[in-house]
Write an enzyme that holds these catalytic residues in place. Structure first.
Site, PDB file in Angstrom:
ATOM      1  CG  HIS A  13      -1.855   1.143   1.308  1.00  0.00           C
ATOM      2  ND1 HIS A  13      -3.190   1.058   0.973  1.00  0.00           N
ATOM      3  CD2 HIS A  13      -1.661   2.439   1.675  1.00  0.00           C
ATOM      4  CE1 HIS A  13      -3.774   2.238   1.132  1.00  0.00           C
ATOM      5  NE2 HIS A  13      -2.855   3.092   1.571  1.00  0.00           N
ATOM      6  CD  GLU A  14       1.739   3.577   3.670  1.00  0.00           C
ATOM      7  OE1 GLU A  14       2.035   4.662   3.131  1.00  0.00           O
ATOM      8  OE2 GLU A  14       0.659   3.398   4.269  1.00  0.00           O
ATOM      9  CG  ASP A  54      -5.060   7.131   1.142  1.00  0.00           C
ATOM     10  OD1 ASP A  54      -4.484   8.028   1.781  1.00  0.00           O
ATOM     11  OD2 ASP A  54      -4.655   5.955   1.093  1.00  0.00           O
TER      12      ASP A  54
END
Length: 335
Positions: A142-143, A220
């Protein structure tokens, strides 16, 4: 609002007293009574914005004067890395660095303590790192998804750091720091920010499949929705044209549960929703395309991130540069 009424009452008694100057500060100038702003009352307004680069440097010099700072610490570098910090944030930054220095039994503040203090001020206290497993690998993808999509999208701010160390409510974090002070933001930069924000969910989707996407992209998605709505309703960056459809007015009274009245028809509201979905869909497709085309380097970066738990921006860009040639050009929206 009762405080404002009381101020008006008290200021009536100042008329016969020369030499008295009343100074007041507020974060909500939009709710001020117009009577307060008449000549003879508060008839001069001074806007105090966040400090620029030189302002931050001056503030850091003031707050570092009474602290033991190692000679290799560059206040200029710290000022460059802290855009958007207020004076209180910078004071808190140096105080946190001083506390960390004492805790480590060092003689003076070094850049290691400064870096850790910046992370703490931005994202909160450091949590317990996750043990290696499926959850940690998913967070790593994800990061890295955020970081690589931001790096390969034209107009995006450069990566400062990618980390799996939890801070606050976040299980992992990706920092982006602008190269220069940003007053105006272009359409390309807004599209790039939306695409970068969607990089984490895109990585989850491409790598693990639609059934394994998580709640990690919740914040997000909120930011993406807000940015895209502003592009359509405030900035005139859609097919609806150069029309301001919403403003920043908020209810004055706490607990106000009234519904804000829309200044446009239901037909326009549907078109706004359509434009927002179009922007988000196109940016998401761009993010997924970047993830698919750069899967080998993403896998390498994830393995490195799980091993080290933190990758600095320079090292990240150096690894990406070996496998890519140019940033992705933003596709035209098909609205």
């Amino acid at each position: 609002e009762q405080t404002l009424n009381q101020l008006l009452t008290e200021m009536d008694g100042f008329e016969g007293n020369t030499g008295i100057i009343v100074i007041a500060a507020t974060n909500r100038p939009d709710v001020l009574d117009s009577a307060l702003l008449r000549p003879g009352r508060f008839d001069r307004q001074v806007m105090v914005d966040y400090p620029d680069m030189n302002g931050r440097l001056g503030i850091l010099e003031v707050h570092s004067a009474n602290k033991k700072v190692a000679p290799e610490v560059s206040l200029h570098t710290i000022a460059q890395r802290t855009p958007g910090f207020s004076g209180a944030d910078l004071a808190n930054l140096l105080n946190e660095a001083a506390i960390l220095t004492v805790r480590k039994r060092k003689e003076a503040i070094t850049m290691n303590e400064i870096d850790e203090a910046i992370d703490r001020v931005i994202a909160g206290m450091e949590g317990t790192p996750l043990v290696d497993g499926k959850a940690k690998r998913l967070i790593a993808y994800h990061e890295v998804g955020h970081a690589i999509v931001g790096t390969l999208t034209k107009g995006h701010d450069p990566v400062e750091k990618v980390t799996l160390i939890p801070r606050g409510q976040a299980r992992g974090l990706t920092w982006f720091t602008p190269d220069e002070e940003q007053g105006l933001i272009s359409r390309t930069q807004l599209f790039a920010r939306i695409t970068g924000l969607l990089g984490g969910r895109a990585a989850e989707d491409v790598i693990f499949g639609d059934d394994e996407i998580t709640t990690g992209a919740g914040n997000d998605i909120e930011r993406v929705t807000s940015l895209s709505r502003q592009m359509v309703t405030k900035f005139g960056m859609s097919n609806l044209g150069l029309i301001a459809l919403e403003d920043d007015n908020q209810p004055i009274f706490l607990g106000n549960d009234t519904v804000n009245r829309s200044d446009y028809s239901q037909e326009i509201a549907e078109k706004i929703d359509q434009q927002i979905r179009s922007i988000v869909f196109q940016c998401y497709e761009n993010a997924k395309q970047i993830i698919i085309e750069n899967r080998p380097v993403i896998d390498k970066l994830v393995d490195l991130l799980i091993e080290k738990e933190t990758i600095e921006g320079d090292l990240f860009r150096e690894i990406v540069k070996k496998y890519t040639t140019k940033p992705l050009e933003m596709a035209k929206l098909s609205t």
